[in-house]
Design a protein around this motif. Structure first.
Motif, mmCIF file in Angstrom:
data_model
loop_
_atom_site.group_PDB
_atom_site.id
_atom_site.type_symbol
_atom_site.label_atom_id
_atom_site.label_comp_id
_atom_site.label_asym_id
_atom_site.label_seq_id
_atom_site.Cartn_x
_atom_site.Cartn_y
_atom_site.Cartn_z
ATOM 1 N N ARG A 101 0.614 -0.999 0.385
ATOM 2 C CA ARG A 101 -0.269 -0.183 0.184
ATOM 3 C C ARG A 101 1.210 0.876 0.293
ATOM 4 O O ARG A 101 1.839 1.648 1.012
ATOM 5 N N LEU A 102 0.461 2.308 -0.669
ATOM 6 C CA LEU A 102 1.119 3.219 -0.796
ATOM 7 C C LEU A 102 0.763 4.417 0.491
ATOM 8 O O LEU A 102 1.431 4.908 1.029
ATOM 9 N N GLU A 103 -0.809 4.751 -0.100
ATOM 10 C CA GLU A 103 -0.682 5.433 1.032
ATOM 11 C C GLU A 103 -0.982 5.726 2.231
ATOM 12 O O GLU A 103 -0.679 4.358 2.845
ATOM 13 N N SER A 104 -0.892 6.563 2.927
ATOM 14 C CA SER A 104 -0.357 6.093 4.752
ATOM 15 C C SER A 104 -1.237 6.402 5.391
ATOM 16 O O SER A 104 -1.726 5.750 6.769
ATOM 17 N N SER A 105 -2.251 6.873 4.773
ATOM 18 C CA SER A 105 -3.339 7.520 5.822
ATOM 19 C C SER A 105 -4.126 6.922 6.212
ATOM 20 O O SER A 105 -4.662 7.299 7.735
ATOM 21 N N VAL A 106 -4.958 5.292 6.384
ATOM 22 C CA VAL A 106 -5.172 5.171 6.936
ATOM 23 C C VAL A 106 -4.394 3.570 7.358
ATOM 24 O O VAL A 106 -5.405 2.439 8.407
ATOM 25 N N TRP A 107 -3.299 3.269 7.163
ATOM 26 C CA TRP A 107 -2.469 2.077 7.320
ATOM 27 C C TRP A 107 -2.483 2.069 8.307
ATOM 28 O O TRP A 107 -2.366 0.702 8.502
ATOM 29 N N TYR A 108 -2.036 2.806 9.602
ATOM 30 C CA TYR A 108 -1.888 2.287 11.248
ATOM 31 C C TYR A 108 -3.187 1.486 11.547
ATOM 32 O O TYR A 108 -2.768 0.979 12.434
ATOM 33 N N ALA A 109 -4.707 2.302 11.046
ATOM 34 C CA ALA A 109 -5.329 1.865 11.393
ATOM 35 C C ALA A 109 -5.814 0.796 11.480
ATOM 36 O O ALA A 109 -6.751 -0.163 11.987
ATOM 37 N N ARG A 110 -5.434 0.558 10.604
ATOM 38 C CA ARG A 110 -5.956 -0.894 9.199
ATOM 39 C C ARG A 110 -5.388 -1.561 8.285
ATOM 40 O O ARG A 110 -5.615 -2.404 7.718
ATOM 41 N N PHE A 111 -3.770 -1.738 9.645
ATOM 42 C CA PHE A 111 -3.118 -2.074 8.492
ATOM 43 C C PHE A 111 -3.406 -4.401 8.282
ATOM 44 O O PHE A 111 -3.152 -5.487 7.527
ATOM 45 N N ARG A 112 -4.267 -4.594 9.203
ATOM 46 C CA ARG A 112 -4.471 -6.242 9.667
ATOM 47 C C ARG A 112 -5.684 -6.686 8.044
ATOM 48 O O ARG A 112 -6.030 -7.492 7.932
ATOM 49 N N PHE A 113 -6.612 -5.372 7.728
ATOM 50 C CA PHE A 113 -7.464 -5.490 6.752
ATOM 51 C C PHE A 113 -6.888 -5.562 5.794
ATOM 52 O O PHE A 113 -6.279 -4.628 4.895
ATOM 53 N N PRO A 114 -7.322 -6.269 4.615
ATOM 54 C CA PRO A 114 -6.614 -6.804 3.330
ATOM 55 C C PRO A 114 -7.146 -6.033 2.452
ATOM 56 O O PRO A 114 -6.344 -5.997 1.208
ATOM 57 N N GLU A 115 -8.398 -4.766 2.379
ATOM 58 C CA GLU A 115 -8.652 -4.644 1.026
ATOM 59 C C GLU A 115 -8.541 -3.068 1.500
ATOM 60 O O GLU A 115 -8.671 -2.268 0.003
ATOM 61 N N ILE A 116 -8.131 -2.619 2.496
ATOM 62 C CA ILE A 116 -6.653 -1.389 2.139
ATOM 63 C C ILE A 116 -5.631 -1.395 1.023
ATOM 64 O O ILE A 116 -5.060 -0.748 0.932
ATOM 65 N N TYR A 117 -4.959 -2.585 0.899
ATOM 66 C CA TYR A 117 -3.576 -2.874 0.253
ATOM 67 C C TYR A 117 -4.060 -2.948 -1.432
ATOM 68 O O TYR A 117 -5.382 -3.483 -1.449
ATOM 69 N N ASP A 118 -3.213 -2.281 -1.916
ATOM 70 C CA ASP A 118 -3.368 -2.186 -3.752
ATOM 71 C C ASP A 118 -2.913 -3.144 -4.572
ATOM 72 O O ASP A 118 -3.671 -3.270 -6.046
ATOM 73 N N TYR A 119 -1.805 -3.369 -3.875
ATOM 74 C CA TYR A 119 -1.322 -4.394 -4.617
ATOM 75 C C TYR A 119 -1.215 -6.137 -4.040
ATOM 76 O O TYR A 119 -0.981 -5.583 -2.888
ATOM 77 N N TRP A 120 -1.304 -6.506 -5.113
ATOM 78 C CA TRP A 120 -1.067 -8.507 -4.292
ATOM 79 C C TRP A 120 -0.123 -8.855 -4.663
ATOM 80 O O TRP A 120 0.053 -9.720 -6.593
ATOM 81 N N GLY A 121 1.017 -10.099 -4.323
ATOM 82 C CA GLY A 121 1.747 -11.304 -5.366
ATOM 83 C C GLY A 121 0.492 -11.829 -5.488
ATOM 84 O O GLY A 121 -0.891 -12.181 -5.296
ATOM 85 N N GLN A 122 1.362 -12.863 -6.601
ATOM 86 C CA GLN A 122 0.388 -14.109 -6.907
ATOM 87 C C GLN A 122 0.196 -15.267 -5.465
ATOM 88 O O GLN A 122 -0.778 -16.671 -5.349
ATOM 89 N N GLY A 123 1.135 -15.553 -4.792
ATOM 90 C CA GLY A 123 0.557 -16.575 -3.791
ATOM 91 C C GLY A 123 1.663 -17.310 -3.380
ATOM 92 O O GLY A 123 2.172 -17.511 -4.487
ATOM 93 N N THR A 124 2.628 -18.059 -2.966
ATOM 94 C CA THR A 124 3.522 -18.634 -2.411
ATOM 95 C C THR A 124 2.662 -19.862 -1.329
ATOM 96 O O THR A 124 2.218 -19.685 -0.332
ATOM 97 N N GLN A 125 2.446 -21.598 -2.061
ATOM 98 C CA GLN A 125 2.167 -22.253 -1.076
ATOM 99 C C GLN A 125 3.107 -23.085 0.379
ATOM 100 O O GLN A 125 4.158 -23.268 -0.383
#
Length: 130
Positions: A101-125
């Protein structure tokens, strides 16, 4: 914009250590991004694992289920964030994703919530056997 690629997963035994790297690439400066690790087990929702603040990564946060066992860190020179997994348990089995996530405005309050992140990797099992 940033592209994220996780690696390092596989079939591992309970106990011991494993480190998951997440490499970032793109036009933006990696150190400006807040980073998080999430995981998703079969049939379950994606859940928060760990997060680290931008710049030097002086602020780190962990889910209660991994606190004291996992460590998140970042190496801005390598454009990489890491998840060090120690004392692995079978319940750690999941697909692990890193997020940015680039924008800082809500990160400290909501870092646990996946919906605030803008970019995702493909995942590793990661599969932990008992």
């Amino acid at each position: 914009q940033v592209q994220l690629v996780e690696s390092g997963g596989g079939l591992v035994q309970a106990g011991g250590s494993l480190r998951l790297p997440c490499a970032a690439s793109g036009r933006s400066t990696f150190r400006m991004y807040y980073m998080g690790w999430f995981r998703q087990a079969p049939g379950k929702e994606r859940e928060f694992v760990a997060a680290i603040s931008r710049w030097s990564g002086g602020d780190t946060y962990y889910a209660d289920s991994v606190k004291g066992r996992f460590v998140i860190s970042r190496d801005n020179a390598k454009n990489t964030v890491y998840l060090q997994m120690n004392s692995r348990k079978p319940e750690d089995t999941a697909v692990y994703y890193c997020a940015a996530r680039l924008e800082s405005s809500v990160w400290y309050a909501r870092f646990r919530f996946p919906e605030i992140y803008d970019y995702w990797g493909q995942g590793t099992q990661v599969t932990v056997s008992s």
